[in-house]
Design a protein around this motif. Structure first.
Motif, mmCIF file in Angstrom:
data_model
loop_
_atom_site.group_PDB
_atom_site.id
_atom_site.type_symbol
_atom_site.label_atom_id
_atom_site.label_comp_id
_atom_site.label_asym_id
_atom_site.label_seq_id
_atom_site.Cartn_x
_atom_site.Cartn_y
_atom_site.Cartn_z
ATOM 1 N N VAL A 1 12.717 -7.855 1.902
ATOM 2 C CA VAL A 1 14.142 -7.622 2.168
ATOM 3 C C VAL A 1 14.917 -8.162 0.966
ATOM 4 C CG1 VAL A 1 16.064 -8.115 3.708
ATOM 5 C CG2 VAL A 1 13.752 -7.838 4.654
ATOM 6 N N LYS B 1 6.651 -0.494 -2.274
ATOM 7 C CA LYS B 1 7.174 -0.217 -0.941
ATOM 8 C C LYS B 1 6.102 0.125 0.082
ATOM 9 C CE LYS B 1 11.620 1.423 -2.710
ATOM 10 N NZ LYS B 1 12.597 2.543 -2.742
ATOM 11 N N SER B 2 4.853 0.305 -0.374
ATOM 12 C CA SER B 2 3.779 0.680 0.547
ATOM 13 C C SER B 2 2.453 0.154 0.020
ATOM 14 C CB SER B 2 3.723 2.208 0.701
ATOM 15 O OG SER B 2 3.474 2.814 -0.560
ATOM 16 N N LYS C 1 -0.841 -2.367 6.458
ATOM 17 C CA LYS C 1 0.549 -2.069 6.808
ATOM 18 C C LYS C 1 1.468 -2.984 6.024
ATOM 19 C CE LYS C 1 -0.553 -0.539 11.499
ATOM 20 N NZ LYS C 1 -0.287 -0.737 12.956
ATOM 21 N N MET C 2 2.626 -2.459 5.669
ATOM 22 C CA MET C 2 3.552 -3.230 4.837
ATOM 23 C C MET C 2 4.986 -2.815 5.113
ATOM 24 S SD MET C 2 3.832 -3.198 0.677
ATOM 25 C CE MET C 2 5.161 -4.092 -0.162
ATOM 26 N N GLN C 3 5.854 -3.805 5.202
ATOM 27 C CA GLN C 3 7.297 -3.595 5.113
ATOM 28 C C GLN C 3 7.755 -4.361 3.878
ATOM 29 O OE1 GLN C 3 9.569 -4.187 8.785
ATOM 30 N NE2 GLN C 3 7.629 -4.184 9.915
ATOM 31 N N PRO C 4 8.390 -3.713 2.910
ATOM 32 C CA PRO C 4 8.702 -4.375 1.642
ATOM 33 C C PRO C 4 9.669 -5.540 1.791
ATOM 34 C CG PRO C 4 9.782 -2.240 1.771
ATOM 35 C CD PRO C 4 8.852 -2.318 2.946
ATOM 36 N N PRO D 1 8.812 -8.966 5.679
ATOM 37 C CA PRO D 1 8.609 -8.763 7.118
ATOM 38 C C PRO D 1 7.153 -8.517 7.507
ATOM 39 C CG PRO D 1 10.411 -7.397 6.281
ATOM 40 C CD PRO D 1 9.689 -7.950 5.098
ATOM 41 N N GLN D 2 6.395 -7.803 6.655
ATOM 42 C CA GLN D 2 5.025 -7.468 7.050
ATOM 43 C C GLN D 2 4.145 -7.194 5.836
ATOM 44 O OE1 GLN D 2 4.413 -3.654 9.023
ATOM 45 N NE2 GLN D 2 2.844 -4.536 10.381
ATOM 46 N N ASN E 1 5.234 -14.274 9.172
ATOM 47 C CA ASN E 1 6.642 -13.881 9.016
ATOM 48 C C ASN E 1 7.557 -14.620 9.975
ATOM 49 O OD1 ASN E 1 5.972 -12.710 11.429
ATOM 50 N ND2 ASN E 1 6.416 -10.606 10.805
#
Length: 512
Positions: free
Chosen positions: A90, A116-117, A85-88, A288-289, A260
């Protein structure tokens, strides 16, 4: 009322000082600085293992390494499925680098903007591959730490080149780490460019049949490919844990992630040319992740009876085999925080001194009638998103500095961004004022300060000024600090002088 005088006993340093003085007479300050960079356990003796970097540097030949035990994968063994899982990143968290600012071009950030993923949202592994996380034969107690992948860099070897696009082929225990991180991005570098490299593990808990092993990994990604110039993306750390059977036939749980909990947790550096001598820009930001999590315990593809006959099997077109797993009862365990600290000290000897959160450090100083040794910096001091790399790898891990800090100070380091948030907090005016006093005395990139428990700064010095001063020879006139202490190197004696001067200046405030 604070006492008008303050003691800073250094009698415990006498033996160390005599040894250091003798070493300086023999090697000179620069020679002893080089010697100390190789003397990793600081016993003033170079073992063959510590001397190995010199051999490799002078001969160009690496000595033969022990062949790691080959991991034989059982084709009928259990399989573990991981999800990524990923949040790009910020982008607004980057403090300097916007399009058109400081010459930052869109091409420079193209790899960052397009990531982005995860590269592989899901992947399956054999449970046997996680054997690499089992402790070595000489490590079997809760709290024991060991290097999964040793760091190969120190002051003598320097750092690895920046102008690279593709990682070298992984070997040994690097193979699994490379496969795991490749789920995020296709170009992970298991050996980071700067020390400390590698990965460390620690036994958090033990039962009759299982280990809970926590780990910390220092690795980075190359986000750009030709024709764009290299762009390095370096998370502060990867951490996590694995719960596995003592024969590695079964993995109950696996988790890997980038922490994070800080406002900034990624360092980014990129070149403005293809050569190593090209100009480089640097920035820091918030991710974030970035996380790998097992979907469940590892499971076999077939179930056999006592005679070896298959009684059930997993078929992609049918329902999965259902299992009931026993609850694990740990016979011995420590907290995750304690295990993390054990690994932290293994990576960073300077953490033999406890660096407390900002508010806690001042509370402790108030209770113990001590000063606060406070470091304010752009990036974290104890991970790879760091703007204080040189500081932590030299003076802060020096034995005399460690001794004086433990005796006469409470210590803390803080991110500039976090103190800016504290300063703006109207609900806590006391903490807000202490943050303001620190920011008032801060200059980019790192400021070292000595403060009273009420937040008053009695002495401070910028890291760049400090490094300029320690680069001077002892006999040069105009040097602010004395080099007569006879410690490991000029920077150590200078830092000791800085701390002592803070103690002396504090007397004037306490006498008021």
């Amino acid at each position: 009322m604070w006492p008008p005088t303050h003691q800073f006993p250094i009698s415990g340093l006498t033996h160390v000082s005599l040894l250091q003085e003798d070493s300086v007479r023999t090697l000179g300050t620069e020679g002893l600085f080089l010697f100390s960079s190789l003397d990793t356990n600081h016993d003033l003796f170079l073992s063959p293992e510590e001397f190995k970097p010199v051999v490799e540097k002078l001969t160009g030949i690496s000595p033969p390494v022990d062949v790691e035990e080959e991991v034989l994968i059982d084709p009928n063994g259990e399989t573990l499925t991981l999800e990524a899982k990923m949040q790009p990143l910020v982008l607004d968290s980057m403090t300097k680098s916007k399009d058109g600012f400081l010459g930052v071009s869109h091409g420079s950030l193209s790899g960052l903007r397009s990531w982005k993923s995860p590269a592989a949202p899901s992947s399956s592994f054999s449970a046997g591959e996680f054997r690499m996380f089992l402790p070595p034969k000489n490590k079997g107690q809760v709290g024991d730490t060991w290097w999964l992948i040793p760091s190969e860099l120190n002051i003598f070897t320097g750092f690895l080149p920046n102008n690279r696009y593709h990682p070298p082929p992984p070997k040994g225990k690097e193979v699994l780490i490379h496969s795991l991180l490749s789920m995020f991005h296709t170009r992970p570098f298991i050996k980071s460019r700067f020390a400390p490299q590698g990965a460390v593990a620690c036994i958090r808990a033990i039962s009759d049949f299982y280990y809970d092993v926590v780990f910390r990994i220092h690795a980075e990604f190359q986000l750009n490919d030709v024709p764009d110039f290299p762009f390095w993306f370096t998370p502060g750390q990867f951490t996590g844990n694995v719960v596995l059977s003592k024969d590695a036939s079964h993995v109950r749980h696996f988790h890997l992630y980038v922490p994070n909990d800080r406002s900034l947790n990624v360092d980014m550096e990129w070149l403005y040319g293809a050569s190593e001598s090209s100009n480089m820009e640097v920035d820091i930001g918030y991710l974030p992740q970035l996380e790998l999590q097992s979907k469940g315990p590892s499971t076999p593809s077939v179930i056999v009876d006592e005679d070896g006959n298959v009684i059930d099997s997993r078929d992609d077109s049918a329902e999965p085999i259902q299992f009931i797993f026993e609850e694990i009862h740990w016979s011995s365990e420590i907290s995750r925080a304690d295990a993390a600290r054990h690994m932290e000290v293994t990576f960073y000897p300077f953490k033999k001194v406890s660096y407390l959160p900002f508010s806690e450090a001042f509370e402790r100083a108030e209770a113990e009638k001590k000063l606060v040794h406070s470091i304010l910096l752009w990036g974290a001091l104890d991970d790879q998103s760091c703007s204080g790399r040189t500081l932590r790898e030299t003076v802060l891990e020096s034995s005399p500095v460690l001794a004086l800090l433990n005796q006469s100070f409470t210590s803390s380091w803080s991110l500039v961004k976090e103190l800016e948030n504290m300063q703006a907090d109207e609900q806590n005016p006391v903490l807000s004022e202490k943050a303001r006093l620190h920011l008032e005395n801060y200059n980019f990139p790192v400021e070292m300060m000595v403060a009273l428990p009420n937040g008053t700064i009695v002495h401070h010095i910028n890291a760049n000024v400090f490094l300029d001063q320690t680069a001077m020879k002892p006999e040069e006139e105009g040097t602010t600090f004395s080099f007569s202490g006879g410690f490991e190197d000029p920077s150590t004696s200078t830092y000791i002088s800085f701390l002592k001067e803070g103690l002396e200046k504090a007397k004037d405030y306490w006498a008021q």
